[in-house]
Design a protein around this motif. Structure first.
Motif, PDB file in Angstrom:
ATOM      1  N   GLN A 162       0.811  -1.277   0.227  1.00 16.81           N
ATOM      2  CA  GLN A 162       0.238   0.101  -0.168  1.00 16.81           C
ATOM      3  C   GLN A 162       0.787   1.559  -0.001  1.00 16.81           C
ATOM      4  OE1 GLN A 162      -2.021   0.776   3.999  1.00 16.81           O
ATOM      5  NE2 GLN A 162       0.157  -0.846   4.347  1.00 16.81           N
ATOM      6  N   THR A 163       0.577   2.350  -0.484  1.00 22.26           N
ATOM      7  CA  THR A 163       1.087   3.477  -0.104  1.00 22.26           C
ATOM      8  C   THR A 163       0.209   4.539   0.961  1.00 22.26           C
ATOM      9  OG1 THR A 163       0.960   3.651  -2.320  1.00 22.26           O
ATOM     10  CG2 THR A 163       1.491   6.114  -1.244  1.00 22.26           C
ATOM     11  N   LEU A 164       1.582   4.961   2.725  1.00 23.10           N
ATOM     12  CA  LEU A 164       1.392   5.853   3.137  1.00 23.10           C
ATOM     13  C   LEU A 164       1.522   7.027   2.724  1.00 23.10           C
ATOM     14  CD1 LEU A 164       0.404   6.289   6.446  1.00 23.10           C
ATOM     15  CD2 LEU A 164       3.087   5.438   6.125  1.00 23.10           C
ATOM     16  N   ARG A 165       0.057   7.678   2.827  1.00 17.21           N
ATOM     17  CA  ARG A 165       0.358   9.438   2.452  1.00 17.21           C
ATOM     18  C   ARG A 165      -0.004  10.152   3.952  1.00 17.21           C
ATOM     19  NH1 ARG A 165      -3.702  11.643  -2.572  1.00 17.21           N
ATOM     20  NH2 ARG A 165      -1.705  10.742  -3.300  1.00 17.21           N
ATOM     21  N   ALA A 166       1.417  10.013   4.263  1.00 17.65           N
ATOM     22  CA  ALA A 166       1.292  11.527   5.242  1.00 17.65           C
ATOM     23  C   ALA A 166       0.897  12.574   5.149  1.00 17.65           C
ATOM     24  CB  ALA A 166       3.589  10.693   5.330  1.00 17.65           C
ATOM     25  N   VAL A 167       0.871  13.282   3.409  1.00 21.59           N
ATOM     26  CA  VAL A 167       1.227  14.758   4.228  1.00 21.59           C
ATOM     27  C   VAL A 167      -0.643  14.860   2.179  1.00 21.59           C
ATOM     28  CG1 VAL A 167       1.436  16.736   3.718  1.00 21.59           C
ATOM     29  CG2 VAL A 167       3.008  15.649   4.404  1.00 21.59           C
ATOM     30  N   ASP A 168      -1.955  15.078   2.987  1.00 21.10           N
ATOM     31  CA  ASP A 168      -2.800  14.806   1.999  1.00 21.10           C
ATOM     32  C   ASP A 168      -3.490  15.697   1.600  1.00 21.10           C
ATOM     33  OD1 ASP A 168      -4.564  14.240   0.855  1.00 21.10           O
ATOM     34  OD2 ASP A 168      -5.968  13.264   2.902  1.00 21.10           O
ATOM     35  N   LEU A 175       2.234  25.095  13.438  1.00 16.29           N
ATOM     36  CA  LEU A 175       2.603  24.658  12.440  1.00 16.29           C
ATOM     37  C   LEU A 175       2.653  23.463  13.764  1.00 16.29           C
ATOM     38  CD1 LEU A 175       1.730  23.194   9.472  1.00 16.29           C
ATOM     39  CD2 LEU A 175       4.420  22.510   9.733  1.00 16.29           C
ATOM     40  N   VAL A 176       1.300  22.902  13.819  1.00 21.58           N
ATOM     41  CA  VAL A 176       1.174  22.180  15.313  1.00 21.58           C
ATOM     42  C   VAL A 176       0.465  20.535  14.956  1.00 21.58           C
ATOM     43  CG1 VAL A 176      -0.178  22.168  17.677  1.00 21.58           C
ATOM     44  CG2 VAL A 176       0.277  24.192  16.149  1.00 21.58           C
ATOM     45  N   GLY A 177       0.383  20.228  16.007  1.00 19.48           N
ATOM     46  CA  GLY A 177      -0.015  18.938  15.664  1.00 19.48           C
ATOM     47  C   GLY A 177       0.471  17.476  16.196  1.00 19.48           C
ATOM     48  N   SER A 231       2.128  13.584  12.360  1.00 17.43           N
ATOM     49  CA  SER A 231      -0.030  14.225  11.670  1.00 17.43           C
ATOM     50  C   SER A 231       0.761  15.166  10.712  1.00 17.43           C
ATOM     51  CB  SER A 231      -0.030  15.433  12.817  1.00 17.43           C
ATOM     52  OG  SER A 231       1.428  15.978  13.155  1.00 17.43           O
ATOM     53  N   GLY A 232       2.393  14.757  10.083  1.00 17.20           N
ATOM     54  CA  GLY A 232       3.042  15.312   9.086  1.00 17.20           C
ATOM     55  C   GLY A 232       3.580  16.695   9.297  1.00 17.20           C
ATOM     56  N   LYS A 233       3.181  17.321  10.092  1.00 15.47           N
ATOM     57  CA  LYS A 233       4.169  18.107  10.693  1.00 15.47           C
ATOM     58  C   LYS A 233       5.978  18.817   9.792  1.00 15.47           C
ATOM     59  CE  LYS A 233       4.520  19.134  14.816  1.00 15.47           C
ATOM     60  NZ  LYS A 233       4.075  16.802  15.309  1.00 15.47           N
ATOM     61  N   SER A 234       7.048  17.295  10.530  1.00  9.81           N
ATOM     62  CA  SER A 234       8.072  17.468  10.048  1.00  9.81           C
ATOM     63  C   SER A 234       7.998  16.863   9.042  1.00  9.81           C
ATOM     64  CB  SER A 234       9.113  16.576  11.030  1.00  9.81           C
ATOM     65  OG  SER A 234       8.889  17.337  11.964  1.00  9.81           O
ATOM     66  N   VAL A 235       7.709  15.938   8.487  1.00  8.60           N
ATOM     67  CA  VAL A 235       7.277  15.918   7.337  1.00  8.60           C
ATOM     68  C   VAL A 235       7.703  16.663   6.051  1.00  8.60           C
ATOM     69  CG1 VAL A 235       6.709  14.101   5.122  1.00  8.60           C
ATOM     70  CG2 VAL A 235       6.949  13.497   7.387  1.00  8.60           C
ATOM     71  N   THR A 236       6.538  17.412   6.160  1.00  8.71           N
ATOM     72  CA  THR A 236       5.926  19.048   5.387  1.00  8.71           C
ATOM     73  C   THR A 236       6.960  19.670   5.545  1.00  8.71           C
ATOM     74  OG1 THR A 236       3.442  18.928   6.182  1.00  8.71           O
ATOM     75  CG2 THR A 236       4.648  21.437   5.585  1.00  8.71           C
ATOM     76  N   CYS A 237       8.093  20.278   5.774  1.00 10.45           N
ATOM     77  CA  CYS A 237       9.254  21.122   6.319  1.00 10.45           C
ATOM     78  C   CYS A 237      10.500  20.368   6.079  1.00 10.45           C
ATOM     79  CB  CYS A 237       9.615  20.969   8.172  1.00 10.45           C
ATOM     80  SG  CYS A 237       8.462  22.514   9.036  1.00 10.45           S
ATOM     81  N   VAL A 243      -1.597  26.581  11.950  1.00 12.82           N
ATOM     82  CA  VAL A 243      -1.797  25.458  11.937  1.00 12.82           C
ATOM     83  C   VAL A 243      -2.266  24.234  12.149  1.00 12.82           C
ATOM     84  CG1 VAL A 243      -1.792  24.332   9.353  1.00 12.82           C
ATOM     85  CG2 VAL A 243      -1.367  26.465   9.353  1.00 12.82           C
ATOM     86  N   VAL A 244      -3.121  23.601  12.188  1.00  9.44           N
ATOM     87  CA  VAL A 244      -3.160  22.377  13.078  1.00  9.44           C
ATOM     88  C   VAL A 244      -3.307  20.949  11.886  1.00  9.44           C
ATOM     89  CG1 VAL A 244      -4.416  21.239  15.234  1.00  9.44           C
ATOM     90  CG2 VAL A 244      -4.928  23.538  14.560  1.00  9.44           C
ATOM     91  N   MET A 245      -2.783  20.335  12.399  1.00  9.66           N
ATOM     92  CA  MET A 245      -2.558  18.594  10.972  1.00  9.66           C
ATOM     93  C   MET A 245      -2.749  17.878  12.115  1.00  9.66           C
ATOM     94  SD  MET A 245       0.747  19.648   8.854  1.00  9.66           S
ATOM     95  CE  MET A 245       0.339  18.383   7.578  1.00  9.66           C
ATOM     96  N   TYR A 246      -3.641  17.103  11.810  1.00  8.54           N
ATOM     97  CA  TYR A 246      -3.745  15.555  12.091  1.00  8.54           C
ATOM     98  C   TYR A 246      -4.056  14.681  10.668  1.00  8.54           C
ATOM     99  CZ  TYR A 246      -7.157  12.404  14.211  1.00  8.54           C
ATOM    100  OH  TYR A 246      -7.808  11.027  14.723  1.00  8.54           O
ATOM    101  N   GLN A 247      -3.490  13.927  10.904  1.00  2.94           N
ATOM    102  CA  GLN A 247      -3.630  12.784  10.132  1.00  2.94           C
ATOM    103  C   GLN A 247      -3.057  13.554   8.078  1.00  2.94           C
ATOM    104  OE1 GLN A 247      -7.223  10.270  10.136  1.00  2.94           O
ATOM    105  NE2 GLN A 247      -6.547   9.242  12.709  1.00  2.94           N
ATOM    106  N   GLY A 248      -2.396  14.019   8.312  1.00  3.67           N
ATOM    107  CA  GLY A 248      -1.724  14.759   6.990  1.00  3.67           C
ATOM    108  C   GLY A 248      -2.150  15.440   6.742  1.00  3.67           C
ATOM    109  N   GLN A 249      -3.572  16.214   7.131  1.00  6.09           N
ATOM    110  CA  GLN A 249      -4.283  17.048   6.849  1.00  6.09           C
ATOM    111  C   GLN A 249      -4.574  18.579   7.707  1.00  6.09           C
ATOM    112  OE1 GLN A 249      -8.739  14.564   6.597  1.00  6.09           O
ATOM    113  NE2 GLN A 249      -7.685  14.832   4.279  1.00  6.09           N
TER     114      GLN A 249
END
Length: 593
Positions: free
Chosen positions: A37-43, A57-59, A63-69, A257-263
């Motif tokens: 499968q493919t895991l979607r870290a940032v959606d 950037l909170v979560g 939640s995808g915070k560090s992946v985004t940066c 910006v609040v992030m939860y499960q990549g969103q």
């Protein structure tokens, strides 16, 4: 982007954007392809950052915070891949915007450090232990300046002065000696300041700070926040501040910006998000930190708010607390310490450093005694000396009615079953080559060899289930669990032998606030079930206040204040205690949480 019940505030945020923000991220999507499968870290997230502003950037972890940066700087490692999106970076107001996600590697090298600086979450792992801090700081100074060695040294000293690692009035030779130090010779707060200096070496337009205050003392944390504010005002710096703690964001950020499960589930100004949170996840993050204005029986968790019915908070009244304190006062002391001193020899034994100075206190059966203080004050030394993992230099330690100060290892062994320690870092305290079933069973094999393997397996299954870990996961290894789950495994192992006394040494300091709430609730629940006595150690006074019946404040190896937890917080007597309380991030008052 389509509206959804998980997405509050995005349209308003985009509509209010100016024509040329410094950074504009559009529909960023990051995937981690796996075998099946493919895991979607940032959606598909979108946000923007204005010049001179701070975006929080909170979560929670994952939640995808560090992946985004990391995606913005093209620092993601395989198998991660950016599937979609743009990140327009415009360092000059009238200049051309650059899509950071599609920059050629050579151009990206020019942007990293010079135009976008980053302070990573683990500062020690970002520094080379075999090079001096002066050498590593010189590497970060823009090579295009073509500075001489003397000019580079002057620039390095100026940077360290800006981050308050050096004082302008210090002698030059002392400053040069500091540049010659190595990373292991600096404290956690000093290393974080050094990382900020390195990130600011080329005067970037944007600074990304990824969890820069995690596990730092509240006073050091407050100093780092002040430093970031100073640098932002001085250089008109734009800042992305990544954290799991919304209270920190209130101290620093303009937008959240609040992030939860990549969103992104909620965004807006600090005032909007704190005073009128809309999404249940945001409400949970705000509520699960221990409150200073009231004592709760249990902390709410994020999961409570994501359910159909909001949680009801059970507040412990002053009368109920006094009743508990009166009951504890009638209990016999389980641990008694009298005039304890611990000294470490240095310089080949010619001199010594005093770590603990004339410590005396008692812990009654069933009580939680909180111990608070900054790193280096002697908290961990005291904990390990109580358990006879370190030898006392002078004084007495009583466990029950028995003086254990000078017992031999053989005499101590039966007592080891009655006292246990939960370490700060759950990963490093678990053997990575053993399954969690083997790890929890290890104390049973050592101290209760007469029991059968079946009895051991049943005890392990019970303990894992009791701390919220599926007993079917016994054959998995520590790296297959999250940080909060690993800490639960450590708690299960500590309880394997039915101890009476448990030392919790910074056992929740590096956990997300929601996971922290779960672990704190678990510790309280286990105390009631097993009649445990705790010494609860932390640098976070709000956490200690929630957990403790009485509170002990430590400074420079001495106990400077001790009393009922509420009384110490409401009417601190010592100046150091007042400093600790003033440094606690409080966020904003909530109207709709």
């Amino acid at each position: 982007m389509p509206e959804s019940p998980l997405f509050y505030g995005y349209s308003e945020l985009v509509c209010s954007a100016m024509s040329s923000p410094l950074l504009r991220v559009e529909a960023l999507t990051v995937d981690f392809p796996q075998a099946n499968q493919t895991l979607r870290a940032v959606d598909g997230i979108s946000f923007y950052l204005e010049r001179g502003q701070t975006l929080g950037l909170v979560g929670e972890s994952g939640s995808g915070k560090s992946v985004t940066c990391l995606a913005l700087l093209q620092l993601l490692l395989p198998p991660a891949q950016i599937s979609h999106g743009q990140a327009w970076f415009q360092p000059e107001p009238e200049g051309t915007a650059i899509d950071l996600l599609r920059c050629p590697p050579r151009q990206m090298q020019q942007i990293r450090g010079r135009q976008i600086g980053m302070v990573f979450q683990e500062p020690m792992s970002s520094l080379n232990p075999v090079y001096s801090i002066g050498f590593q700081l010189a590497e970060a100074i823009d090579p295009q300046q073509r500075l001489s060695q003397g000019q580079c040294q002057q620039r390095a000293i100026a940077l360290l002065e800006q981050v308050h690692l050096l004082k302008p009035e210090d002698p030059l030779e002392e400053k040069k000696r500091f540049l010659g130090r190595y990373p292991h010779q600096l404290s956690g707060g000093q290393i974080q300041r050094l990382m900020i200096a390195m990130a600011m070496a080329a005067s970037p337009a944007l600074l990304i700070a990824d969890e820069p205050t995690t596990a730092l003392d509240v006073t050091v944390q407050a100093a780092i926040l002040r430093l970031l504010r100073e640098l932002q005002q001085q250089y008109h710096l734009s800042l992305i501040f990544v954290t799991h703690d919304l209270n920190l964001i209130a101290e620093l950020a303009d937008q959240v910006v609040v992030m939860y499960q990549g969103q992104i589930v909620e965004s807006g100004t600090v005032q909007q998000v704190f005073r009128h949170p809309q999404h249940p996840y945001t409400k949970g993050l705000l509520a699960c930190r221990p409150r200073l204005d009231q004592r709760l029986a249990i902390l709410p968790t994020v999961a409570d708010f994501l359910g159909d019915t909001p949680p009801r908070l059970e507040v412990i009244s002053p009368g109920q607390q006094q009743e508990r304190l009166g009951h504890l006062a009638s209990q016999p002391p389980l641990v008694r310490v009298e005039h304890l001193w611990v000294k470490y020899p240095i310089a080949g034994g010619q001199r010594s450093v005093t770590a603990l100075r004339d410590i005396s206190f008692t812990i009654r059966t069933g009580e939680t005694l909180g111990l608070v203080g900054e790193s280096g004050c002697g908290k961990t030394t005291l904990a390990r000396t109580l358990l006879r993992l370190l030898e006392p230099t002078q004084g007495q330690i009583f466990f029950g009615d028995r003086d254990i100060s000078h017992l031999s290892p053989r005499q101590l062994r039966p007592l080891r079953q009655r006292m246990q320690l939960i370490f700060q870092d759950p990963y490093s305290s678990l053997n990575p080559r053993m399954t969690i079933g083997e790890l929890v069973a290890e104390p049973l094999r050592i101290h209760r060899p007469q029991q059968s393997q079946r009895e051991h397996r049943e005890r392990v299954a019970y303990l894992l289930e009791r701390v919220g870990i599926d007993p079917q996961a016994q054959n998995r290894y520590p790296h297959e669990f999250s940080g909060g789950q690993r800490q639960r495994i450590c708690i299960a192992r500590a309880l394997a032998l039915n101890p009476e006394f448990v030392v919790c040494d910074e056992s929740v300091s590096a956990l997300d606030v929601s996971v922290q709430a779960q672990v704190l609730n678990l510790l309280k629940e286990l105390q009631r079930e097993f009649q445990l006595t705790y010494l609860f150690i932390s640098h976070d006074l709000s956490v200690v206040k929630f957990m403790s019946d009485r509170l002990m404040v430590m400074y420079n190896g001495e106990i400077v204040e001790m009393g009922e937890a509420e009384a110490v917080y409401q009417q601190p007597q010592h100046e150091y205690t007042r400093t600790l309380i003033a440094a606690i991030p409080r966020g904003l008052s909530l109207e709709a949480a």
